[in-house]
Enzyme design. Sequence first.
Site, PDB file in Angstrom:
ATOM      1  N   LYS A  66       0.860  -1.188   0.000  1.00  0.00           N
ATOM      2  CA  LYS A  66       0.000   0.000   0.000  1.00  0.00           C
ATOM      3  C   LYS A  66       0.896   1.237   0.000  1.00  0.00           C
ATOM      4  O   LYS A  66       1.941   1.245   0.671  1.00  0.00           O
ATOM      5  CB  LYS A  66      -0.868  -0.054   1.265  1.00  0.00           C
ATOM      6  N   SER A  72      -9.533   1.604   3.325  1.00  0.00           N
ATOM      7  CA  SER A  72      -8.714   2.405   2.440  1.00  0.00           C
ATOM      8  C   SER A  72      -7.661   1.621   1.644  1.00  0.00           C
ATOM      9  O   SER A  72      -7.091   2.184   0.709  1.00  0.00           O
ATOM     10  CB  SER A  72      -7.987   3.476   3.263  1.00  0.00           C
ATOM     11  N   SER A  81      -9.474  -0.891   7.377  1.00  0.00           N
ATOM     12  CA  SER A  81      -8.974  -0.709   6.009  1.00  0.00           C
ATOM     13  C   SER A  81      -8.288  -1.907   5.374  1.00  0.00           C
ATOM     14  O   SER A  81      -7.997  -1.869   4.182  1.00  0.00           O
ATOM     15  CB  SER A  81      -8.013   0.473   5.969  1.00  0.00           C
TER      16      SER A  81
HETATM   17  N1  GLN Z   1     -12.689   3.716   6.948  1.00  0.00           N
HETATM   18  C1  GLN Z   1     -12.044   4.098   8.147  1.00  0.00           C
HETATM   19  C2  GLN Z   1     -11.710   5.569   8.110  1.00  0.00           C
HETATM   20  O1  GLN Z   1     -12.002   6.150   7.145  1.00  0.00           O
HETATM   21  C3  GLN Z   1     -10.841   3.266   8.371  1.00  0.00           C
HETATM   22  C4  GLN Z   1      -9.650   3.735   7.664  1.00  0.00           C
HETATM   23  C5  GLN Z   1      -8.470   2.860   7.905  1.00  0.00           C
HETATM   24  O2  GLN Z   1      -8.599   1.808   8.518  1.00  0.00           O
HETATM   25  N2  GLN Z   1      -7.318   3.332   7.485  1.00  0.00           N
HETATM   26  O3  GLN Z   1     -11.177   6.110   9.023  1.00  0.00           O
END
Ligand code: GLN
Length: 490
Positions: A76, A151, A175
């Site tokens: 990532k 994400s 994410s």
């Molecule tokens: N969807 C969650 C957020 O927007 C988790 C993001 C993540 O785990 N990096 O904060």
Amino acid sequence: MESRIKAIHQWYYERKLSCEELTRCYLQRIQREQPRLNAYITCTQEHALRQARTVDGKLSRKERLMPLEGIPMTLKDNISTRGIRTTCASKMLHEYVPIYDAFVWQRLNHQNAVLLGKTNLDEFAMGSSGETSYFGPARNPVRVDRAPGGSSSGTAAAVGGNLAVYGLGSDTGGSIRQPAAFCGVVGVKPTYGAVSRRGLIAHASGLDQIGPIAATVTDAALVMDAISCWDKEDATSLPDQRISCLKDLESGIKGLRFGVVWEYHHGITMEVADALEQAAEALEKLGAVRVELKLPALQCALPVYYVLACAQAASNLGRYDGVRFGRRTDRYDGIDDLIRRSRGEGFGKEVKHRILLGTYVLSEGYYDAYYQKAQTLREEIKGAFYQAFSHCDFLLSPTAAGTAYRIGEKEKCVDHYQTDICTVPANLAGLPALSAPCGFDGEGLPIGMQLTGPKMSEPLLLRVARSFERETEGSYQVGKNWEDQVWNMN
Ligand code: GLN
């Protein structure tokens, strides 16, 4: 298929395919699929081929390979790679080239992992669909009009679409698990501290963890074993806690007790509920025992998460001022203007939104009402899990309330936040959790089940997921034609 990684090693040893040939095949696939899936931000072709030739050299000398050696993979793009740009999918960092490697990449690079490139994500890992990326959204390989989740959108899309054998993502509130569920692959969020965060560009430091996304449970276990160990340079890394996920992976789950928590089922679709019920029955058939639980403390997990995550993000992102860190604006009038313009131009809408929210909850007069209160509730959530694990060994729940939605379908940010409802509790409690495929909806979109356990129970969770995968003969895995895709290109 039990393990893609093991299958590839077998091809190497039997001289059916060289590492360079396989790497070229993946590079071609990436090039061909990039317009459709937008899974990658940067492709590291030269690095990959150099690494592949090193591995082929070892094979020609008949040397044994390390467990992940010569396997084409991805990171990532918020995981630092020396000499390779690391953008966080933000205009702010779109030309940033780190001068050091993240600990996890040091570990994998040492094993001659073949890095194909850096994968797309929501900007600074803030989002649940991949749509906040400065480089445009990645797309779901199962159906390209759908979001791959987020994400770690590009990593899940790359693994689901066979553009990498496995990848590393990061998980602050879901994410790794949610995109894994949306793309029909396996994603593991380790115990907080089990995997070093050094070199992961911070979103919310008290919640962030790096973990694997892979096509099969065994592959996820192999990657976990490679990246989980103490790092003395990460103060949050747990010392002397090496775990072995592979060791008892095939030992079955007879006699284990699993909890089904009522609060996780609030608002889930019928199709997800059905798939979960079938998964529970399959676990019972394998000899596990179901217990029904109520954990009312989880009801406040989502607001608690968003208060804490935004506050920590606002503080972490304070460093991007265009002076020492981050892209500098072209024209400015004095230092204040420079900082204002650099931040204004460099960050996207969602990131700004969170900086504002986070700054608000940390400001004088509101700190106690929001941040402090959220911390107190976080302790209650931890306590609730602690209680739960005196009744059972792990919890079974959905990973997400529904399946992959259309790109652009959710307009309001709160609608996106709602999709994290099942995943944020594990981050708040610092617990390990994984998502594994357990069904499809009427449109053929994957459904994921989430397993959550006590600290350092990754081996147990992977063992449960592997038993389920074996019992269901991998029927919920996506991309079963991956071998054909490889061979047809050679
Ligand atoms: N969807 C969650 C957020 O927007 C988790 C993001 C993540 O785990 N990096 O904060």
